[in-house]
Design a protein around this motif. Structure first.
Motif, mmCIF file in Angstrom:
data_model
loop_
_atom_site.group_PDB
_atom_site.id
_atom_site.type_symbol
_atom_site.label_atom_id
_atom_site.label_comp_id
_atom_site.label_asym_id
_atom_site.label_seq_id
_atom_site.Cartn_x
_atom_site.Cartn_y
_atom_site.Cartn_z
ATOM 1 N N GLU A 271 0.844 -1.201 0.000
ATOM 2 C CA GLU A 271 0.000 0.000 0.000
ATOM 3 C C GLU A 271 0.877 1.249 0.000
ATOM 4 O O GLU A 271 2.060 1.193 0.298
ATOM 5 C CB GLU A 271 -0.873 0.045 1.272
ATOM 6 C CG GLU A 271 -1.799 -1.137 1.418
ATOM 7 C CD GLU A 271 -2.655 -1.083 2.679
ATOM 8 O OE1 GLU A 271 -2.928 0.025 3.185
ATOM 9 O OE2 GLU A 271 -3.050 -2.151 3.158
ATOM 10 N N ILE B 112 -7.804 -9.164 0.881
ATOM 11 C CA ILE B 112 -6.479 -8.713 0.450
ATOM 12 C C ILE B 112 -5.465 -8.960 1.562
ATOM 13 O O ILE B 112 -5.724 -8.688 2.734
ATOM 14 C CB ILE B 112 -6.507 -7.215 0.065
ATOM 15 C CG1 ILE B 112 -7.317 -7.033 -1.225
ATOM 16 C CG2 ILE B 112 -5.096 -6.658 -0.106
ATOM 17 C CD1 ILE B 112 -7.441 -5.607 -1.700
ATOM 18 N N VAL B 113 -4.320 -9.502 1.165
ATOM 19 C CA VAL B 113 -3.190 -9.612 2.081
ATOM 20 C C VAL B 113 -2.256 -8.462 1.749
ATOM 21 O O VAL B 113 -1.863 -8.279 0.602
ATOM 22 C CB VAL B 113 -2.485 -10.973 1.925
ATOM 23 C CG1 VAL B 113 -1.164 -10.987 2.681
ATOM 24 C CG2 VAL B 113 -3.398 -12.097 2.407
ATOM 25 N N SER B 114 -1.940 -7.670 2.760
ATOM 26 C CA SER B 114 -1.165 -6.458 2.525
ATOM 27 C C SER B 114 0.232 -6.596 3.132
ATOM 28 O O SER B 114 0.374 -7.021 4.271
ATOM 29 C CB SER B 114 -1.895 -5.264 3.148
ATOM 30 O OG SER B 114 -1.212 -4.096 2.814
ATOM 31 N N CYS B 115 1.228 -6.248 2.342
ATOM 32 C CA CYS B 115 2.600 -6.601 2.708
ATOM 33 C C CYS B 115 3.461 -5.434 3.172
ATOM 34 O O CYS B 115 4.628 -5.631 3.501
ATOM 35 C CB CYS B 115 3.284 -7.256 1.522
ATOM 36 S SG CYS B 115 2.475 -8.776 1.030
ATOM 37 N N ASP C 298 4.037 -0.757 3.452
ATOM 38 C CA ASP C 298 3.647 0.606 3.112
ATOM 39 C C ASP C 298 4.835 1.306 2.482
ATOM 40 O O ASP C 298 5.829 1.565 3.146
ATOM 41 C CB ASP C 298 3.220 1.327 4.402
ATOM 42 C CG ASP C 298 2.910 2.799 4.169
ATOM 43 O OD1 ASP C 298 2.703 3.172 2.999
ATOM 44 O OD2 ASP C 298 2.870 3.544 5.151
ATOM 45 N N SER D 120 6.945 -11.526 2.882
ATOM 46 C CA SER D 120 6.728 -10.411 3.797
ATOM 47 C C SER D 120 6.177 -10.824 5.157
ATOM 48 O O SER D 120 5.116 -11.434 5.258
ATOM 49 C CB SER D 120 5.770 -9.383 3.182
ATOM 50 O OG SER D 120 5.628 -8.311 4.099
ATOM 51 N N PRO D 121 6.894 -10.468 6.220
ATOM 52 C CA PRO D 121 6.381 -10.694 7.568
ATOM 53 C C PRO D 121 5.565 -9.493 8.035
ATOM 54 O O PRO D 121 5.116 -9.447 9.177
ATOM 55 C CB PRO D 121 7.667 -10.826 8.402
ATOM 56 C CG PRO D 121 8.659 -9.954 7.692
ATOM 57 C CD PRO D 121 8.256 -9.896 6.222
ATOM 58 N N LYS D 122 5.400 -8.523 7.117
ATOM 59 C CA LYS D 122 4.717 -7.281 7.495
ATOM 60 C C LYS D 122 3.255 -7.343 7.079
ATOM 61 O O LYS D 122 2.892 -8.001 6.120
ATOM 62 C CB LYS D 122 5.346 -6.084 6.772
ATOM 63 C CG LYS D 122 6.786 -5.841 7.123
ATOM 64 C CD LYS D 122 7.312 -4.584 6.447
ATOM 65 C CE LYS D 122 7.416 -4.706 4.939
ATOM 66 N NZ LYS D 122 7.937 -3.494 4.301
ATOM 67 N N THR D 123 2.436 -6.584 7.786
ATOM 68 C CA THR D 123 1.081 -6.332 7.329
ATOM 69 C C THR D 123 0.794 -4.858 7.600
ATOM 70 O O THR D 123 1.679 -4.122 8.054
ATOM 71 C CB THR D 123 0.057 -7.235 8.028
ATOM 72 O OG1 THR D 123 -1.221 -7.025 7.420
ATOM 73 C CG2 THR D 123 -0.062 -6.919 9.510
ATOM 74 N N MET D 124 -0.441 -4.441 7.286
ATOM 75 C CA MET D 124 -0.826 -3.061 7.555
ATOM 76 C C MET D 124 -1.928 -3.054 8.595
ATOM 77 O O MET D 124 -2.863 -3.856 8.517
ATOM 78 C CB MET D 124 -1.338 -2.409 6.269
ATOM 79 C CG MET D 124 -0.291 -2.229 5.201
ATOM 80 S SD MET D 124 0.904 -0.938 5.601
ATOM 81 C CE MET D 124 -0.109 0.528 5.302
ATOM 82 N N LYS D 125 -1.817 -2.157 9.538
ATOM 83 C CA LYS D 125 -2.870 -2.029 10.542
ATOM 84 C C LYS D 125 -3.255 -0.564 10.704
ATOM 85 O O LYS D 125 -2.460 0.326 10.428
ATOM 86 C CB LYS D 125 -2.403 -2.603 11.875
ATOM 87 C CG LYS D 125 -2.335 -4.119 11.847
ATOM 88 C CD LYS D 125 -2.129 -4.708 13.218
ATOM 89 C CE LYS D 125 -2.178 -6.234 13.133
ATOM 90 N NZ LYS D 125 -1.774 -6.861 14.390
ATOM 91 N N GLU D 126 -4.464 -0.389 11.218
ATOM 92 C CA GLU D 126 -4.924 0.980 11.433
ATOM 93 C C GLU D 126 -4.543 1.422 12.833
ATOM 94 O O GLU D 126 -4.648 0.676 13.807
ATOM 95 C CB GLU D 126 -6.445 1.083 11.244
ATOM 96 C CG GLU D 126 -6.909 2.539 11.229
ATOM 97 C CD GLU D 126 -8.413 2.708 11.094
ATOM 98 O OE1 GLU D 126 -9.121 1.712 10.883
ATOM 99 O OE2 GLU D 126 -8.867 3.862 11.208
#
Lengths: 79, 441, 349
Positions: free
Chosen positions: B346, B367-370, B372, B434-440
């Motif tokens: 993103e 969606i899997v988000s990896c 920013d 990717s071990p990352k995701t996006m959070k709010e």
């Protein structure tokens, strides 16, 4: 940017190739262009053809500024 | 199609008299290796370094990563690119694992180049800090693009591939430590057990947006800008049929190493026959015009439907206007009744509040988000820099800048840096690491 | 010792109920009402030094004045964090907490923490501006809600790692950021997990919820085009070749306006694009493919439009945040209004 201008009460038409993007960002009046790098004139065509296309699509956009629409509208182009 | 990947697990890399592999130690004859690099007269300067996890080294501008490999039955590792065309994905290919050949510009970088820190806080932003790397630092006489923001990096990328083939060739006559077999029966010839499982296609959207040739990912040497979506066997991707391009902002980019090791493909193989029936890959593309994007989505949806796919995974190599290809493709698949998952990163902007993708559609409900691309990263100076640190700010790297009213320059006098994740080398790992995701927040 | 200030309404300020709802703001030293519980929960390292009290109706009907007065009270106070509420389901109180919280955040740049029930309209109005914890429906939840506010406040003051809105328990502020999953789960594993759930018809959670679209009312159309002053705006990065405003080629924060009065078209070599997201060759060879000045002049000559505005406006769209784009949009609007522009054609790439 489109929204800020429209919010100020100034009619605006967005000429864009990626109509889905224009819709997503909240454009109300849209006129399609032919591509991202050259929205209004394909360099592989002659200067005359490019002019004709640009003249036509900008004309559609100008007319769109006078149209009273109620929802997001994509104006049709002929060339 | 049956591919055997024979693995050699590299535990250390040293320079020595003979390029060879023994008991986990890869020895590289530097002089010989540099001769291979300099086979191209456009390479004007070149040097090699060995860089391992934990080393206090910063690499920038990094242009490419390649896994050293060789084919037992002969032929180029990258058919149509480093040699004649041949079918990839069959037979036995040997690979030196846990290491990569990294290509770094000695001076000049570009929009598509990235940064790697091998230790410290910055190491977590890229996969390549975990690998032992043979680093080629070189310059070229490609004057036409020296000061261009977009660079083809042709001489350097090809030098990297030659080097990876040269190093890989040292295991040609050795017995691999482990052999992994990748085999799928033809789609219509599968067992009842396989056919009873939910079927899935993987839809890849490799970088193909540049209309001028030389910047895009290549498939069997063919520029992806000049192709329509096509059906491919996953083995072809794992076995060198596709190489990375030189255009996409770096954290979104898929290096050649990423294609060779594609974690989502490997995972689908693991699940095949157990939970899923892996049909294969629809190789799509990314475009610059709406009509092209819509046309590609039509092709993808039709192919998925004709193959009988119950589900699909769509992955895009890019952000910004490629999001329109990504969302259009997901929507077309969902419209065709194919349950679809998207895999992307993103761009939410410096304040984190911008729309995450440039187009959105409620149909894209899974969606899997990896990561920013716009996340700001500040890192302390590093003892050693390979390449040229100034390139980050000077040469228009996508995540660097010369000056900023609020943040100052990307590269500071003391060697510390501030940048956007955008320029972390293949940092968002949309290929599946990717071990990352996006959070709010 | 860190310092905190709490905002409450007249009811919790023990001044009175509905009949006192129009009292003007006041500030008291020390602890009033819920401030005592807040102090208890914050512990010894944080002191609640003042309590601000204001009538809900007063804040509702004199919002700007009330905010100004309270900001004035706070001007000479030394504080590290600001609390407001909890407001439970009380709509006017919630909105008051939001108004004052937002103003304090903007003026003093300190963390602001409130708590409201999900049905409180203050949530919808202010969740993007301050931390609003998910609170109970009535004052029965006072202790529980204050505890959440205090714990999070301490976490911020101690410089601890802050988790996502969902994990911490506040309403998301619309800020999306990357995080490392703990324990790590690769994207490949997550994608297969989500896929299996979706094909099996099980519940799954997307990592990118699609937000609802925010629309702007359509502006009144131009009545007489032949008298209209039309401006061209572009996100395609067309600038004079020396890029005098140093507009960035990606993630732009700057825009420029360029005088085109007297020009019939934009000449190659005089104007170019600095946009980094596409092949610039075509636009550099003929900038009119992005800023169509040549055909606009033709329409001006024909009398279809009154006038091509003397300036065109340019920035770069790629990677530019919505926040920056909105700010630049507002700045451009000011200029458009000053110069009596009647309509805009925006060409994007």
């Amino acid at each position: 940017m489109v929204k800020e201008i429209e919010r100020a009460g100034i009619p605006i038409v967005q000429m864009a190739n990626l109509i889905p993007v224009a819709k997503t960002v909240g454009s109300n009046k849209m006129v399609p262009t032919i591509s991202i790098p050259y929205p209004l004139g394909d360099p592989s065509t002659s200067k005359e053809e490019q002019w004709k296309l640009r003249y036509h699509r900008v004309g559609v956009a100008l007319d769109a500024l006078t149209m009273d629409v109620k929802e997001q509208t994509v104006f049709k182009v002929k060339i | 199609m049956k591919l055997e990947l024979g693995n050699f697990y590299v535990k250390d890399i040293v320079f020595g008299d003979e390029t060879s592999y023994s008991n986990g130690v890869l020895t590289v004859n530097k002089e010989e290796a540099l001769d291979v690099v300099k086979e191209d007269e456009h390479i004007t300067e070149a040097d090699l370094f060995i860089v391992k996890p934990g080393h206090n080294v910063r690499l920038v501008p990094v242009k490419e990563a390649i896994e050293p490999r060789t084919r037992v039955e002969g032929g180029p590792v990258f058919p149509g690119v480093t040699g004649d065309l041949m079918q990839s994905g069959n037979g036995r290919t040997l690979a030196l694992k846990d290491c990569s050949v990294l290509v770094v510009g000695k001076h000049w970088g570009g929009f598509q180049d990235g940064l790697i820190d091998m230790s410290g806080e910055g190491a977590k932003y890229t996969y390549y800090s975990q690998l032992k790397n043979i680093v080629l630092v070189a310059d070229t006489d490609e004057e036409f693009e020296k000061r261009e923001q977009q660079k083809k990096n042709r001489a350097l990328r090809w030098a990297g591939m030659r080097l990876a083939e040269y190093i890989g060739s040292c295991v040609k006559d050795l017995e691999p430590e482990k052999v992994e077999t990748f085999e799928l029966e033809p789609v219509t010839k599968r067992s009842k057990e396989e056919n009873d499982l939910p079927s899935v296609v993987l839809v890849l959207q490799p970088q193909s947006q540049m209309e001028e040739l030389g910047y895009n990912d290549l498939i069997y040497g063919w520029d992806t800008n000049r192709m329509l979506p096509t059906f491919m066997h996953p083995n072809e991707v794992l076995d060198g049929a596709i190489i990375s391009g030189s255009f996409m902002p770096c954290s979104s980019k898929w290096a050649t190493y990423d294609f060779q090791n594609f974690p989502v493909i490997r995972k689908l193989y693991e699940e095949h026959g157990k939970t899923l029936n892996f049909l294969g890959i629809i190789m799509s593309n990314l475009n610059v015009a709406l009509e092209q994007k819509e046309r590609a989505a039509l092709f993808v949806a039709q192919m998925a439907k004709s193959l009988g796919a119950d589900s699909a995974i769509v992955a895009e190599e890019g952000y910004g206007n490629p999001d329109a290809d990504f969302i259009a493709c997901i929507a077309a698949l969902e419209d065709a009744g194919v349950k679809t998952i998207g895999l992307t990163n993103e761009c939410t902007g410096r304040d984190g509040k911008s729309q995450p993708l440039v187009t959105l559609d409620p149909k894209a409900d899974a969606i899997v988000s990896c990561g920013d691309v716009s996340q700001l990263i500040e890192l302390p100076p590093m003892e050693t820099v390979l390449g040229e640190l100034e390139s980050l700010g000077r040469d228009g790297l996508s995540g660097g800048w010369e000056g900023d009213e609020i943040l100052g320059p990307s590269v500071r006098e003391d060697g510390s840096i501030i940048m956007e994740n955008n320029s972390m080398f293949c940092g968002d790992q949309v290929v599946g690491w990717s071990p990352k995701t996006m959070k709010e927040f | 010792m860190k310092k905190a200030i709490l905002y409450i309404n007249q009811f919790f300020g023990q001044i009175g109920g509905e009949e006192k709802a129009d009292i003007a703001p006041e500030i008291r030293e020390g602890l009033v009402g819920p401030a005592m519980e807040l102090q208890k929960r914050l512990g010894e390292d944080v002191e609640v030094t003042h309590t601000v009290i204001c009538g809900d109706n007063y804040m509702g009907s004199n919002t700007d004045g009330a905010i100004e007065t309270i900001l004035g009270y706070l001007e000479d106070k030394d504080f590290d964090i600001f609390f407001a509420g909890p407001a439970f389901r009380a709509g006017r109180y919630g909105s008051a907490c939001g108004h004052i919280g937002k103003a304090v955040k903007e003026k003093f740049d300190v963390p602001v923490i409130s708590s409201m029930n999900e049905e409180n309209p203050g949530v919808e109005m202010f969740h993007e501006h301050i931390y609003i914890f998910k609170g109970g429906a009535s004052a029965a939840a006072m202790r529980k809600d204050i505890k959440k506010m205090a714990n999070f406040g301490k976490k911020i003051l101690n410089g601890e790692v802050l988790l996502s809105a969902e994990e911490e328990g506040y309403y998301g502020r619309g800020i999306r950021r990357q995080v490392w999953l703990e324990p790590p789960v690769t994207a490949a594993d997550r994608v297969i997990d989500m896929l299996l759930k979706k094909v099996r018809g099980e519940k799954f959670q997307t990592e990118l919820p699609i937000p609802e679209q925010d629309m702007v009312p359509i502006a009144e159309p131009i009545k007489d085009l032949s008298k209209a002053n039309i401006a061209i705006v572009t996100s395609g990065g067309i600038v004079p070749v020396d890029n005098p405003d140093r507009i960035q080629s990606a993630s732009a924060t700057r825009w420029g306006k360029y005088n085109i009065s007297g020009l019939d078209r934009l000449e190659s070599g005089v104007y170019k694009t600095i946009h980094a997201g596409f092949d610039p060759a075509a636009a550099n060879a003929d900038p009119n493919v992005i800023v169509p000045l040549d055909v606009m002049r033709a329409y001006e000559k024909e009398g279809k439009i009154g006038k091509v505005h003397d300036y065109f406006y340019s920035t770069v769209g790629t990677g530019t945040t919505q926040g920056e784009a909105a700010r630049m949009g507002k700045e451009i609007v000011e200029h458009l209004k000053e110069t009596n522009v009647d309509g805009v054609i925006l060409v994007s790439t």
